[in-house]
Design a protein around this motif. Structure first.
Motif, mmCIF file in Angstrom:
data_model
loop_
_atom_site.group_PDB
_atom_site.id
_atom_site.type_symbol
_atom_site.label_atom_id
_atom_site.label_comp_id
_atom_site.label_asym_id
_atom_site.label_seq_id
_atom_site.Cartn_x
_atom_site.Cartn_y
_atom_site.Cartn_z
ATOM 1 N N UNK A 32 37.069 38.960 43.491
ATOM 2 C CA UNK A 32 36.311 37.810 42.998
ATOM 3 C C UNK A 32 37.133 36.814 42.185
ATOM 4 N N UNK A 33 38.235 37.258 41.607
ATOM 5 C CA UNK A 33 39.041 36.402 40.731
ATOM 6 C C UNK A 33 40.509 36.488 41.140
ATOM 7 N N UNK A 34 41.267 35.468 40.778
ATOM 8 C CA UNK A 34 42.693 35.481 41.113
ATOM 9 C C UNK A 34 43.438 36.599 40.392
ATOM 10 N N UNK A 35 42.988 36.930 39.188
ATOM 11 C CA UNK A 35 43.631 37.994 38.405
ATOM 12 C C UNK A 35 42.553 38.924 37.840
ATOM 13 N N UNK A 36 42.614 40.158 38.195
ATOM 14 C CA UNK A 36 41.673 41.131 37.641
ATOM 15 C C UNK A 36 40.327 41.120 38.326
ATOM 16 N N UNK A 37 39.412 41.905 37.786
ATOM 17 C CA UNK A 37 38.105 42.042 38.416
ATOM 18 C C UNK A 37 36.946 41.726 37.480
ATOM 19 N N UNK A 38 37.245 41.093 36.347
ATOM 20 C CA UNK A 38 36.183 40.675 35.416
ATOM 21 C C UNK A 38 36.447 39.257 34.960
ATOM 22 N N UNK A 39 35.374 38.607 34.499
ATOM 23 C CA UNK A 39 35.512 37.246 33.961
ATOM 24 C C UNK A 39 35.401 37.302 32.464
ATOM 25 N N UNK A 73 43.631 34.090 50.411
ATOM 26 C CA UNK A 73 44.033 35.477 50.658
ATOM 27 C C UNK A 73 43.593 36.389 49.518
ATOM 28 N N UNK A 74 43.846 35.977 48.295
ATOM 29 C CA UNK A 74 43.478 36.797 47.135
ATOM 30 C C UNK A 74 41.965 36.899 47.012
ATOM 31 N N UNK A 75 41.285 35.758 47.118
ATOM 32 C CA UNK A 75 39.841 35.727 46.890
ATOM 33 C C UNK A 75 39.035 36.307 48.049
ATOM 34 N N UNK A 76 39.697 36.590 49.155
ATOM 35 C CA UNK A 76 38.984 37.252 50.257
ATOM 36 C C UNK A 76 38.802 38.744 49.991
ATOM 37 N N UNK A 77 39.551 39.279 49.021
ATOM 38 C CA UNK A 77 39.446 40.707 48.715
ATOM 39 C C UNK A 77 39.018 41.000 47.276
#
Length: 138
Positions: A131-138, A125-129
């Motif tokens: 790229x990461x489980x938390x936040x938008x950067x690696x 569910x999270x990764x369908x919207x």
């Protein structure tokens, strides 16, 4: 013996053949399970932590290599989200898989397996919207 085995390509800096031998060197008499990840203070020759979420917090802001860029593994603006995510990932996935593997009765396996499937659905569910489980950067 079980556990992580070091290779000649990636040897243990303290010369251990496997994780059990490393635990024995650093914590003589240790009777628990030898788990990875394992953060070791090589100078003091002691175990610092074997809990992944603690290790991430300890290494947040650390610098590695010559570029001295600080790692942001636990940014303040994501701390609550990271803690909440770690809680359900650990319970449903990490511990769920562990409980599946060590179940001795069908009912306990079924409960653990249901938890793992629930955790995977939550990740999906999270990764369908994002790229990461938390936040938008690696």
């Amino acid at each position: 013996r079980g556990g992580w085995i070091f290779s000649s390509a990636q040897p243990d800096p303290l010369g251990s053949k496997d994780l059990r031998e490393l635990y024995d060197k650093l914590s003589p008499g240790f009777k628990g399970r030898c788990t990875a990840p394992l953060l070791v203070d090589l100078k003091a020759r002691k175990i610092v932590s074997n809990e992944s979420s603690d290790i991430v917090r300890m290494l947040d802001g650390a610098t590695f290599g010559s570029d001295k860029e600080r790692l942001q593994l636990y940014p303040a603006d994501l701390a609550n989200q990271i803690d909440e995510t770690n809680e359900w990932v650990y319970e449903l996935l990490n511990n769920g898989c562990y409980r599946c593997g060590f179940s001795t009765q069908q009912a306990s396996y079924d409960k653990a397996s249901a938890d793992v499937r629930h955790g995977l659905r939550r990740c999906e569910e999270v990764l369908s919207v994002q790229d990461y489980l938390c936040g938008d950067v690696f």
